[in-house]
Design a protein around this motif. Structure first.
Motif, short mmCIF file in Angstrom:
data_model
loop_
_atom_site.label_atom_id
_atom_site.label_comp_id
_atom_site.label_asym_id
_atom_site.label_seq_id
_atom_site.Cartn_x
_atom_site.Cartn_y
_atom_site.Cartn_z
N MET A 80 0.48 -1.34 -0.18
CA MET A 80 -0.37 0.00 -0.06
C MET A 80 1.09 1.51 -0.13
SD MET A 80 -2.66 -1.21 2.62
CE MET A 80 -3.73 0.57 2.69
N LEU A 81 1.83 1.60 0.58
CA LEU A 81 3.23 2.74 1.41
C LEU A 81 3.74 2.74 -0.48
CD1 LEU A 81 4.33 1.83 4.44
CD2 LEU A 81 2.43 3.93 3.58
N ASN A 82 4.24 1.72 -0.95
CA ASN A 82 5.00 1.89 -1.96
C ASN A 82 3.26 1.81 -3.34
OD1 ASN A 82 7.19 0.74 -2.40
ND2 ASN A 82 6.50 -1.09 -1.67
N ASP A 83 2.19 1.94 -3.48
CA ASP A 83 1.47 2.21 -4.44
C ASP A 83 1.19 4.06 -4.15
OD1 ASP A 83 1.73 0.04 -5.32
OD2 ASP A 83 -0.33 -0.86 -4.52
N ASN A 84 1.33 4.50 -2.71
CA ASN A 84 1.06 6.15 -2.54
C ASN A 84 2.30 6.17 -1.97
OD1 ASN A 84 -2.26 5.96 -1.90
ND2 ASN A 84 -1.67 3.76 -1.27
N ALA A 85 3.04 6.48 -2.96
CA ALA A 85 4.32 6.84 -2.41
C ALA A 85 4.41 8.65 -1.80
CB ALA A 85 4.89 7.47 -3.92
N ASN A 86 3.01 9.15 -1.83
CA ASN A 86 3.65 10.70 -0.85
C ASN A 86 2.96 10.53 0.55
OD1 ASN A 86 0.44 10.11 -1.83
ND2 ASN A 86 0.22 12.19 -2.96
N ILE A 87 2.19 9.37 0.91
CA ILE A 87 2.08 9.17 1.95
C ILE A 87 3.30 9.13 3.60
CG2 ILE A 87 0.21 8.07 4.11
CD1 ILE A 87 -1.43 7.91 1.59
N GLU A 88 2.94 9.80 3.83
CA GLU A 88 3.76 9.37 5.71
C GLU A 88 2.85 9.30 6.55
OE1 GLU A 88 6.26 13.04 6.38
OE2 GLU A 88 6.87 13.38 4.72
N ILE A 89 3.21 8.20 7.00
CA ILE A 89 2.41 7.42 8.58
C ILE A 89 3.26 7.82 9.72
CG2 ILE A 89 1.64 5.99 6.85
CD1 ILE A 89 3.20 3.64 7.92
N ASN A 90 2.41 7.30 10.88
CA ASN A 90 3.19 7.04 12.14
C ASN A 90 2.79 5.62 12.83
OD1 ASN A 90 4.33 8.33 14.89
ND2 ASN A 90 1.90 7.51 15.20
N ILE A 91 3.25 5.16 12.88
CA ILE A 91 3.20 4.16 13.78
C ILE A 91 3.40 3.44 14.93
CG2 ILE A 91 4.10 1.32 13.64
CD1 ILE A 91 6.16 2.43 11.45
N THR A 92 1.98 3.35 16.11
CA THR A 92 1.84 3.15 17.34
C THR A 92 1.38 1.54 17.20
OG1 THR A 92 0.61 5.70 16.72
CG2 THR A 92 -0.06 4.38 19.22
N ALA A 93 2.68 1.72 18.03
CA ALA A 93 2.46 0.21 19.52
C ALA A 93 1.71 -0.07 20.39
CB ALA A 93 3.66 -0.53 18.84
N HIS A 94 0.93 -1.43 21.01
CA HIS A 94 0.13 -1.18 21.93
C HIS A 94 0.16 -2.39 23.21
CE1 HIS A 94 -2.41 2.37 20.72
NE2 HIS A 94 -2.32 2.58 19.93
N THR A 95 -0.18 -2.52 23.79
CA THR A 95 0.01 -3.40 24.82
C THR A 95 -1.28 -3.58 25.72
OG1 THR A 95 1.09 -2.59 26.85
CG2 THR A 95 2.24 -3.98 24.44
N ASP A 96 -1.46 -4.90 26.37
CA ASP A 96 -2.71 -4.70 26.91
C ASP A 96 -1.93 -4.02 28.28
OD1 ASP A 96 -1.61 -6.18 28.41
OD2 ASP A 96 -1.51 -8.08 27.18
N ALA A 97 -3.04 -3.72 29.26
CA ALA A 97 -2.47 -3.11 30.54
C ALA A 97 -1.60 -3.81 31.55
CB ALA A 97 -3.78 -2.26 31.13
N ASN A 98 -1.80 -5.13 31.35
CA ASN A 98 -1.36 -5.65 32.49
C ASN A 98 0.10 -5.39 32.65
OD1 ASN A 98 -3.15 -7.05 33.57
ND2 ASN A 98 -3.51 -9.39 31.95
N GLY A 99 0.30 -5.34 33.68
CA GLY A 99 2.30 -5.25 33.94
C GLY A 99 2.34 -3.46 34.50
N ASP A 100 3.87 -3.73 34.29
CA ASP A 100 4.68 -2.04 35.31
C ASP A 100 4.40 -1.22 33.85
OD1 ASP A 100 6.81 -0.82 36.46
OD2 ASP A 100 6.77 -0.38 34.81
N LEU A 101 3.54 0.28 34.11
CA LEU A 101 3.52 0.51 32.85
C LEU A 101 4.76 0.39 32.24
CD1 LEU A 101 1.13 3.53 35.19
CD2 LEU A 101 0.34 1.51 33.11
N THR A 102 6.01 0.87 33.28
CA THR A 102 7.24 1.64 32.47
C THR A 102 7.29 0.78 31.42
OG1 THR A 102 8.27 3.51 34.06
CG2 THR A 102 9.25 2.36 32.83
N ASN A 103 7.45 -0.25 31.31
CA ASN A 103 8.01 -1.44 30.34
C ASN A 103 6.72 -1.76 29.62
OD1 ASN A 103 10.23 -2.35 32.93
ND2 ASN A 103 8.61 -3.67 34.04
#
Length: 654
Positions: A546-569
């Protein structure tokens, strides 16, 4: 072969070579003289009678050999093969009896026995090119059962009880056909027969299709003269339809004189008095004319000195009112066997029949394409146009893979019939439908562009309902580019190579909104891990495309986790996931400056979409998968739901 002017070329010119010393038995008598002048049909009766009266083993073998020869030359391989075998059993010393028996077996499709005989003959005569060719052809026929896409049909309206052959479509009128026939002459009560073939004399006929496409009764091309002492066949006509060249075989009291090429002019709708085309000495064979589309080159068959053996195809060039010296077409075309019935198409391709090139038996039809001034690429036209029998005399409708040819297949008497052939047109149709999320209407300036490996580049309209259609060419690869304002460009590929039948390619495309974050539901991670699994890699491959077909687009990658565990980790883990995704995309050619990555840990629980609610019936669309919501679910579902929060989202920055 069982057509007059094909046999005539083997008559008095060479018969004496075969029968030298054949007078050793007085019982041969009349049979010998009939064979010597090429009257094979009458010779067959006389030889059969001589055989019944002969008791000497040697002479029974000799009579059998020439009886088999007479059958072979009148195209009766089913009768010839066992009689050759009988001559061999009687010990008749002619080595070629085994070669001719093998060829006869090959012509009736008995390839296994033919192979055995070819191999035995080659042990005795190692260098015979005809035997090598026959052996190779028989082996090829056994293993090559694949057929081409050509379809053939016998044309009953043109065929008679006798031989009908060598059709030619009128260049100036595709509804008219010329052909040669040994049918009983119209208006005659008593059957007139050729002393060579046992059929009626060969004449040229013409027929037309009516408005419904049905063939009307065939008519003689030239007025019939009961006293005429010649036979005609194998016609070729110039593009303007005014000049015709044809084969003529004349008789004298002592027998047939041989074959010549004659020409005639059409004036006022009638053909004039024919005249002989002077190409060489009367003692040689000149037959099967084929005039080039421009009328400047005449191809023909001859036994002129300097050939490659048997009959070769030659040509002469027009020089004012005369023809040049004959030129042999060379070793690409001609062989130690016989090459006959040339035909030239408007594109310059030459078609001819040969028993010297590897084929399926008897004469096969070949296509020759010019590589340069002197060299040709020769290709067997394959089954079903070719068979184990004789196939020859092809003619095409202009610009189409449709036409006619003649063949002795499926005829126990070896007579010829006219067949139609056609190569079905393969159509490649693309039918597409574009849909948008939530059934949104298709924007007016939605575009579909089709780019083919043949250099084609076309843009087609999209209907308001989102449908589009296009007719593609077989033998190509196509890239389909779909664009709509506010949506990611989409790419599809369609391959029309190697099609064996018409096909419709269905494209159902749902465009992805560029206004909302992208969530790939299969792009998830195991709890506590930032390694990409197989499902994640497949989703990222889609994103990279998709990105190769839309060469004028810049994206931000946002990764998520579940809420179990130490917040910093959890934030650190999610950042590692985001960077892992960015690393993968750059490895697929996406520029680093088009990407940014951040991890947010478990601070932004996933919101249930309609598709997720449809997949998991215990979730409700619009709900947020926070810890309080998860705790209210049945325990058996809680681990699955927490896994959904381990996700990656992509947002368009610019």
């Amino acid at each position: 072969m069982n057509r007059f002017f094909l046999y005539i070329i083997f008559t008095a010119f060479i018969a004496s070579l075969f029968l030298t010393g054949c007078s050793g038995s007085k019982r041969l008598g009349r049979a010998q003289s009939l064979y010597e002048v090429g009257e094979y049909d009458r010779a067959i009766t006389a030889l059969q009678r001589a055989y019944r009266r002969e008791s000497n083993r040697y002479y029974r073998g000799k009579i059998s050999y020439y009886l088999a020869e007479s059958y072979r030359k009148t195209n009766q391989p089913r009768r010839a093969a066992p009689i050759y075998g009988r001559a061999i059993r009687f010990g008749y010393p002619e080595r070629k009896a085994k070669l001719y028996q093998a060829q006869s077996l090959q012509k009736i499709g008995n390839y296994e026995e033919a192979i055995v005989l070819y191999e035995e003959y080659l042990e005795e005569v190692a260098g015979d090119p005809l035997a090598h060719n026959g052996l190779a052809a028989s082996r090829k026929a056994l293993r090559d059962e694949q057929k081409t896409r050509y379809e053939i049909t016998a044309i009953r309206a043109l065929n008679s009880r006798n031989s009908d052959y060598s059709p030619f479509i009128a260049p100036d009128d595709p509804s008219q056909i010329f052909f040669s026939s040994m049918r009983q002459l119209p208006g005659t009560r008593r059957q007139q027969t050729s002393r060579i073939t046992g059929q009626a004399p060969s004449r040229i006929y013409t027929a037309r299709e009516d408005s419904r496409g049905d063939w009307m009764d065939a008519q003689l091309l030239f007025e019939n003269d009961p006293t005429q002492d010649w036979e005609d066949g194998s016609i070729s006509i110039t593009e303007d339809g005014r000049t015709a060249y044809f084969t003529r075989a004349r008789y004298e009291n002592t027998g047939p004189m041989g074959t010549e090429i004659w020409q005639t002019q059409r004036m006022g709708g009638r053909w004039g008095e024919p005249s002989k085309v002077e190409l060489g000495p009367d003692s040689l064979i000149f037959a099967h004319p084929a005039i080039s589309p421009d009328g400047n080159t005449l191809y023909f068959v001859s036994d002129l000195p300097g050939g490659f053996g048997g009959l070769d195809i030659w040509k002469v060039e027009k020089m004012g009112d005369q023809w040049s010296m004959p030129i042999n077409l060379g070793a690409d075309i001609n062989t130690a066997g016989n090459e006959k019935f040339p035909y030239v198409r408007a594109n310059g391709n030459l078609y001819f029949s040969s028993d010297g090139h590897p084929g399926f038996g008897g004469l096969d039809i070949f296509r020759a394409e010019k590589r340069d001034e002197e060299r040709w690429t020769v290709t067997n036209m394959g089954r079903p146009i070719n068979s184990e029998s004789d196939d020859f005399g092809i003619t095409f409708h202009r610009g189409r893979e449709v036409g006619y040819f003649s063949s002795s297949r499926d005829n126990p008497r070896g007579f010829d019939n006219i067949y139609q052939f056609r190569l079905p047109v393969i159509q490649a149709v693309m039918a597409g439908e574009i849909t948008l999320p939530n059934n949104e209407p298709i924007p007016q300036n939605t575009r579909v562009r089709i780019i083919g490996t043949d250099g084609s580049n076309m843009r087609i309209n999209v209907e308001p309902a989102g449908t589009f259609n296009a007719l593609l060419e077989p033998g190509n690869e196509y890239t389909i580019l779909i664009s709509a304002p506010g949506y990611f460009n989409h790419r599809e590929r369609v391959d029309t190579r190697n099609l064996t039948a018409s096909r419709q390619f269905e494209l159902n495309v749902q465009l992805t909104s560029a206004q909302q974050p992208l969530v790939f539901e299969n792009l998830q991670f195991e709890p506590g891990s930032y390694n990409l699994n197989g499902n994640a890699i497949r989703e990222l491959e889609r994103l990279a495309s998709m990105l190769n077909d839309n060469a004028n687009i810049e994206i931000n990658i946002t990764a998520h986790t579940d809420a179990n565990g130490d917040l910093t980790n959890l934030v650190i883990l999610s950042q590692q996931r985001a960077e892992k995704v960015m690393e993968f995309l750059t490895s697929r050619g996406i520029a680093h400056e088009r990407l940014s990555a951040r991890g947010v840990g478990g601070a932004q629980p996933l919101k249930v979409t309609d598709s997720l609610a449809a997949r998991y019936n215990y979730l409700r669309a619009g709900e947020e998968l926070n810890e309080a919501y998860i705790q209210r679910l049945n325990r058996q579902y809680q681990s699955n739901v927490r896994a959904l929060n381990n996700r990656v989202e992509f947002s368009i920055v610019r």
